[in-house]
Enzyme design. Structure first.
Site, short mmCIF file in Angstrom:
data_model
loop_
_atom_site.label_atom_id
_atom_site.label_comp_id
_atom_site.label_asym_id
_atom_site.label_seq_id
_atom_site.Cartn_x
_atom_site.Cartn_y
_atom_site.Cartn_z
NE ARG A 284 -4.35 -1.39 -4.28
CZ ARG A 284 -4.23 -1.71 -3.13
NH1 ARG A 284 -3.80 -0.63 -2.16
NH2 ARG A 284 -4.15 -2.95 -2.43
CG ASP B 95 -1.92 -0.94 1.26
OD1 ASP B 95 -2.15 -1.44 0.29
OD2 ASP B 95 -2.68 -1.26 2.46
CG MET B 96 1.96 5.45 -1.77
SD MET B 96 3.88 5.16 -1.31
CE MET B 96 4.18 4.65 -3.10
#
Ligand code: FAD
Length: 306
Positions: free
Chosen positions: A176, A125-126
């Site tokens: 993503r 995830d960021m």
């Protein structure tokens, strides 16, 4: 968002945790791995894939970070045992990024290697912009070590993202793409809704151009439509991209994507550390003021004692 809703968003941090918990229930699978498995099984039965997130960002010690690593091991075992169609998403602050880069690297390596043993995949995830460079650096280091079962997230609100795509292009990253949820200053992030949308499309076109596998992560119908148009334009088959959505958000839009033959992955968070994730989701919910108001009325008049 209406003025009243924006006001509620500002006061969310002082809304009692029990209220946040009640009105954010639909965004989270539960506190246990069993709850997550059950939600993923149901999604799979509906033809949707999943990505499981063990909630636990910004851990304060090495032991907590090690617990998160262990929790991911349990998740991989459960996915394999239950034959679920799911990968995992990890937050690097949960693996100790704010404690020490090397600690986080070692923890991430453990999670990614364990995933590889069962043919699974890890999405990093960021988080907020203070972590962007280190997150991309860690991703790059893992790929350079030959680990291919790992992907990253890019945020369309960040002005740097288009440059990051160019820098990562030689790795053909699995990305993503999302709008981005953290509050960032105008110097580094587009603030205007339309500008973020346009940069999302620019990044998406660029990612498809460099041959990336893209997880198009949005509930914005305009971007979903444009995403569908762009993948059709490039003649991509359904296993060359996917759409992604969050648990509890615009389920009907996801159902339509699946009916139309697209692959859809749902983000399924679970765990004890549900608060920060819940607040972020509520901040994005256009009906937040109504939920908080009706919960307050219910509590005052005892209509709902859950
Ligand atoms: C699978 C997935 C993974 C993500 N991972 C990250 C990440 O790693 N880092 C990061 O910064 N961000 C992440 N995000 C969040 C993302 O950046 C956006 O903040 C979020 O998706 C909202 O943007 P949107 O594109 O859906 O558009 P919006 O314009 O925000 O939403 C479009 C419409 O969807 C509905 N909607 C959106 N959110 C909600 C909600 N919470 N409750 C109810 N309705 C809602 C509303 O009707 C809204 O009008 C992720 C999102 C998804 C779908």
């Amino acid at each position: 968002m209406a003025l009243f809703d924006r006001a509620i968003v500002r006061v969310l941090p002082v809304v009692p945790r029990s209220v946040v918990r009640r009105i954010s229930n639909s965004y989270i699978a539960g506190t246990t791995i069993e709850a997550a498995i059950s939600v993923v099984r149901e999604l799979n039965e509906q033809g949707k894939m999943a990505t499981i997130d063990v909630l636990g960002e910004e851990v304060s010690g090495r032991r907590e970070a090690a617990e998160i690593v262990r929790a991911y091991h349990d998740v991989f075992e459960a996915i394999e045992r239950e034959r679920l169609d799911s990968n995992v998403s990890v937050k690097l602050t949960a693996l100790g990024l704010n404690l020490a880069y090397e600690l986080c690297r070692a923890n991430l390596l453990r999670v990614v290697r364990h995933a590889a043993e069962s043919g699974n995949f890890v999405r990093i995830d960021m988080e907020d912009s203070s972590t962007t460079s280190e997150t991309l650096q860690l991703y790059r280091e893992l790929r350079e070590e030959g680990l291919d079962n790992v992907g990253v997230v890019l945020q369309a609100y960040l002005r740097r993202s288009i440059r990051d795509i160019h820098d990562l292009a030689p790795l053909q990253p699995n990305v993503r793409l999302c709008k981005g949820i953290y509050v960032e200053p105008p110097l580094i992030a587009y603030q205007d809704y339309e500008e973020v949308r346009q940069n999302f499309l620019r990044c998406l076109r660029e990612l498809l151009q460099i041959g990336s596998y893209v997880g198009i992560a949005t509930h914005d119908q305009f971007l979903i439509d444009e995403g569908e148009r762009l993948v059709a334009e490039r003649g991509l088959t359904r296993d060359e991209y996917e759409f992604q959505m969050l648990l509890g958000v615009r389920g009907f839009a996801g159902d339509r994507l699946v009916r139309d033959g697209h692959r859809l992955r749902i983000y399924v968070p679970f765990g004890e550390h549900w608060y920060q994730y819940s607040v972020r989701r509520l901040q994005e919910n256009p009906k937040i003021a109504g939920y908080v108001a009706s919960d307050t009325v219910n509590r005052l008049f005892g209509a709902d004692s859950r």
